[in-house]
Motif scaffolding. Structure first.
Motif, PDB file in Angstrom:
ATOM      1  N   CYS A 109       0.868  -1.184   0.000  1.00 35.28           N
ATOM      2  CA  CYS A 109       0.000   0.000   0.000  1.00 35.28           C
ATOM      3  C   CYS A 109       0.902   1.229   0.000  1.00 35.28           C
ATOM      4  O   CYS A 109       1.802   1.346   0.848  1.00 35.28           O
ATOM      5  CB  CYS A 109      -0.908   0.011   1.228  1.00 35.28           C
ATOM      6  SG  CYS A 109      -2.002   1.468   1.285  1.00 35.28           S
ATOM      7  N   ALA A 110       0.686   2.127  -0.956  1.00 38.56           N
ATOM      8  CA  ALA A 110       1.481   3.354  -1.069  1.00 38.56           C
ATOM      9  C   ALA A 110       0.562   4.563  -0.926  1.00 38.56           C
ATOM     10  O   ALA A 110      -0.425   4.685  -1.656  1.00 38.56           O
ATOM     11  CB  ALA A 110       2.195   3.393  -2.419  1.00 38.56           C
ATOM     12  N   VAL A 111       0.885   5.435   0.026  1.00 40.70           N
ATOM     13  CA  VAL A 111       0.093   6.643   0.264  1.00 40.70           C
ATOM     14  C   VAL A 111       0.969   7.867   0.003  1.00 40.70           C
ATOM     15  O   VAL A 111       2.017   8.023   0.618  1.00 40.70           O
ATOM     16  CB  VAL A 111      -0.441   6.694   1.709  1.00 40.70           C
ATOM     17  CG1 VAL A 111      -1.203   7.995   1.945  1.00 40.70           C
ATOM     18  CG2 VAL A 111      -1.326   5.498   1.994  1.00 40.70           C
ATOM     19  N   LYS A 112       0.507   8.715  -0.899  1.00 40.21           N
ATOM     20  CA  LYS A 112       1.215   9.964  -1.207  1.00 40.21           C
ATOM     21  C   LYS A 112       0.289  11.117  -0.835  1.00 40.21           C
ATOM     22  O   LYS A 112      -0.803  11.242  -1.381  1.00 40.21           O
ATOM     23  CB  LYS A 112       1.568  10.018  -2.694  1.00 40.21           C
ATOM     24  CG  LYS A 112       2.462  11.173  -3.089  1.00 40.21           C
ATOM     25  CD  LYS A 112       2.877  11.037  -4.549  1.00 40.21           C
ATOM     26  CE  LYS A 112       3.871  12.104  -4.955  1.00 40.21           C
ATOM     27  NZ  LYS A 112       4.305  11.937  -6.372  1.00 40.21           N
ATOM     28  N   THR A 113       0.709  11.931   0.121  1.00 44.27           N
ATOM     29  CA  THR A 113      -0.130  13.023   0.612  1.00 44.27           C
ATOM     30  C   THR A 113       0.455  14.370   0.230  1.00 44.27           C
ATOM     31  O   THR A 113       1.621  14.652   0.513  1.00 44.27           O
ATOM     32  CB  THR A 113      -0.288  12.945   2.148  1.00 44.27           C
ATOM     33  OG1 THR A 113      -0.864  11.682   2.497  1.00 44.27           O
ATOM     34  CG2 THR A 113      -1.188  14.064   2.652  1.00 44.27           C
ATOM     35  N   LEU A 114      -0.362  15.186  -0.426  1.00 43.37           N
ATOM     36  CA  LEU A 114       0.026  16.543  -0.793  1.00 43.37           C
ATOM     37  C   LEU A 114      -0.462  17.470   0.305  1.00 43.37           C
ATOM     38  O   LEU A 114      -1.652  17.493   0.630  1.00 43.37           O
ATOM     39  CB  LEU A 114      -0.590  16.923  -2.141  1.00 43.37           C
ATOM     40  CG  LEU A 114      -0.301  15.952  -3.295  1.00 43.37           C
ATOM     41  CD1 LEU A 114      -1.039  16.379  -4.557  1.00 43.37           C
ATOM     42  CD2 LEU A 114       1.190  15.858  -3.556  1.00 43.37           C
ATOM     43  N   VAL A 115       0.439  18.241   0.893  1.00 48.29           N
ATOM     44  CA  VAL A 115       0.093  19.034   2.068  1.00 48.29           C
ATOM     45  C   VAL A 115       0.072  20.542   1.778  1.00 48.29           C
ATOM     46  O   VAL A 115       0.132  21.351   2.685  1.00 48.29           O
ATOM     47  CB  VAL A 115       1.076  18.742   3.230  1.00 48.29           C
ATOM     48  CG1 VAL A 115       0.907  17.331   3.719  1.00 48.29           C
ATOM     49  CG2 VAL A 115       2.518  18.982   2.791  1.00 48.29           C
ATOM     50  N   ALA A 116      -0.041  20.914   0.516  1.00 51.11           N
ATOM     51  CA  ALA A 116      -0.157  22.340   0.167  1.00 51.11           C
ATOM     52  C   ALA A 116      -1.629  22.730   0.172  1.00 51.11           C
ATOM     53  O   ALA A 116      -2.457  22.073  -0.467  1.00 51.11           O
ATOM     54  CB  ALA A 116       0.452  22.600  -1.202  1.00 51.11           C
TER      55      ALA A 116
END
Length: 214
Positions: A109-116
């Motif tokens: 499982c790969a989670v990529k979170t954009l925090v802008a």
């Protein structure tokens, strides 16, 4: 007769080679293997040698920031045999988790979170060698994060404040658990406090999220 024997031996040899290739493809992988084999599309500003340096720093107990190709910095914060957490720049955070399906097979499982601005996660599940990665559809209904006892009027107020709904995902280092929560847009301090007190998280096992095979 000798010709048939040679053909049989050749056939067996070919089958052994194919079997060896398949075993290599599906061999048990650790998070170290997953990190080093990460496709360019997941971190286009990190070369393999950069990932090696980040890994060595963590293994030595000195998780330092590493310069990337965009002249920013990345940091591998945590890695175990089946879990990884890294900051890939000012606006991107990545979590990876190896887990077992109900059938005992290993998945990634790969989670990529954009925090802008309003934070939002992209979640994919596939094989540990980064193939067959499928993007999951996250919850787009605010009601799933609100208490059942909330009045219709308050539900409508909450939905209006949180529109458009975006969610972020966190993985657990200890368990194969997927935790989803609402990412709130800009609003007054009072409204944000009111809504934060109402909202709950959605906690599910990673096996529950596996795309159904049709």
């Amino acid at each position: 007769m000798e010709k048939e024997s040679n053909m049989t031996r050749r056939y067996i040899l070919i089958m052994l080679c194919l079997l060896s290739g398949m075993m290599s493809l599906y061999a048990q992988k650790t998070m170290r293997d997953v990190w080093l084999s990460m496709p360019e599309q997941y971190a286009p500003y990190l070369t393999e040698s950069m990932r090696v340096r980040m890994l060595e720093a963590v293994e030595e107990g000195l998780p330092e920031k590493t310069d990337n190709l965009l002249k920013g910095t990345c940091q591998l914060e945590r890695i175990t045999d089946d879990y990884l957490r890294a900051v890939m720049g000012k606006t991107t955070r990545v979590e990876l988790k190896l887990f077992k399906t109900d059938a005992g097979e290993t998945r990634l499982c790969a989670v990529k979170t954009l925090v802008a601005g309003v934070s939002e996660s992209i979640v994919q599940i596939g094989l540990p060698n980064w193939t067959e990665m499928k993007t999951l559809t996250l919850t787009d209904n605010l009601q799933a994060f609100l208490p059942d006892t909330l009045s219709q009027e308050m539900q409508e107020k909450a939905a209006l404040l949180a529109f458009p709904i975006a969610t972020t995902v966190n993985l657990s280092e200890q368990d194969s658990v997927f935790v989803e929560q609402v990412s709130l847009p800009e609003m007054s301090k009072e409204d944000k406090q009111w809504l934060t007190n109402l909202l709950t998280t959605r906690r599910r096992t990673l096996s529950e999220l596996l795309p159904s095979e049709k």
